[in-house]
Scaffold this motif. Sequence first.
Motif, short mmCIF file in Angstrom:
data_model
loop_
_atom_site.label_atom_id
_atom_site.label_comp_id
_atom_site.label_asym_id
_atom_site.label_seq_id
_atom_site.Cartn_x
_atom_site.Cartn_y
_atom_site.Cartn_z
N UNK A 196 39.02 42.88 41.07
CA UNK A 196 39.09 43.16 39.16
C UNK A 196 38.65 41.98 38.85
N UNK A 197 38.88 41.26 37.92
CA UNK A 197 38.33 40.20 37.24
C UNK A 197 39.24 39.81 37.53
N UNK A 198 40.47 40.26 37.91
CA UNK A 198 41.71 38.96 38.04
C UNK A 198 42.16 38.55 39.37
N UNK A 199 41.61 37.05 39.33
CA UNK A 199 41.95 36.86 40.79
C UNK A 199 42.66 37.18 41.58
N UNK A 200 43.00 37.89 42.78
CA UNK A 200 44.56 38.33 43.84
C UNK A 200 43.90 37.38 44.96
N UNK A 201 45.77 37.91 45.17
CA UNK A 201 45.77 37.72 46.80
C UNK A 201 45.79 38.84 47.26
N UNK A 202 45.22 38.82 49.06
CA UNK A 202 45.17 40.11 49.45
C UNK A 202 45.90 39.91 50.68
N UNK A 203 46.68 40.65 50.89
CA UNK A 203 47.89 40.87 52.68
C UNK A 203 46.69 41.14 53.48
N UNK A 235 42.46 35.95 54.01
CA UNK A 235 42.82 34.11 52.83
C UNK A 235 42.09 34.10 51.66
N UNK A 236 42.59 33.82 51.16
CA UNK A 236 42.35 33.46 49.90
C UNK A 236 42.56 34.16 48.30
N UNK A 244 38.77 29.97 48.48
CA UNK A 244 39.86 29.97 50.00
C UNK A 244 40.45 28.61 49.30
N UNK A 245 41.45 28.05 49.54
CA UNK A 245 42.60 27.15 50.06
C UNK A 245 41.67 26.27 50.29
N UNK A 279 39.07 34.18 62.06
CA UNK A 279 39.62 34.39 63.36
C UNK A 279 39.33 35.15 63.65
N UNK A 280 40.24 36.36 64.67
CA UNK A 280 40.30 37.06 65.07
C UNK A 280 40.21 38.87 64.13
#
Length: 270
Positions: free
Chosen positions: A42-49, A52-53, A66-67, A99-100
């Motif tokens: 959505x337009x709201x930034x979210x963490x994705x399990x 990253x970021x 990204x952090x 990464x992998x």
Amino acid sequence: MTANDTAAETFVQDWQDWHQRHEAVRADEHGFLAVTGLYWLTSEPQRVPGAPGEWSTGVEGVAVTLDAGEELVVDGRVVRDRYVFGVIPERGGINAVWGDAVIEVAKRGGNDIVRPRHPDHPLRVKYAGTPVFAPDPRWVVTGHYVPFDHPRPTTVGAAVEGLEHIYHAPGRIEFELDGQALSLTAFAGGSPGSLTVLFTDLTSGVTTYADNRVLKLGAPASDASLVLDFNRAVNLPCAYTDYATCPLPPAENRLPIAIEAGEKIPYERA
């Protein structure tokens, strides 16, 4: 050994070689069995399990922030800080390497999604193959392709409730099996001229996956004939994981016979 015996052995060997290749693709380290989640942006930034970021979507398309110390590789280029993937076309997608793992960024049913793919996901690691019917030449039939005057927009449901897909069907395939005249609406395949059919039949939900199976076909011959080998009917990703958005067959592709050929219900769903 007679000529018929040799032909029968060749038929089975060809099928075995094909299915071994198909299983290898399914079990690829970044294939669907490696998907660990399905996340709707959505337009709201979210963490994705598993990724990253922080992820979001808007008028400029999908973006990730990204952090410090985090990075992705997109099209061979390392990206950091904020990266905009842009507007992704329907059924399109971009794979970003982390990464992998691979972070799939895609659009399905008009929605932007993220699906992390990790090689060590238990579904992939424990995958032991898919049960199948024994290959049998009786399930190989010659059909006739009937093109529509214009490709027909066809709306179908999806494995995800409430989601819809729209495909343009170029024509239908008519054939006969077990003495019955049957037909299937066809969608365009992955290569020029090729076709794909989604279908269910009387085995669906009994010995084969309930929602759908798919049969990929080559381009029709100059006389509009083409071969349907139902021994090569396979499951879509939704037969294995709830993180797939697979299309369902159009209503007219529910065959009134039992196609006891191809792949059965996966062990994972049994």
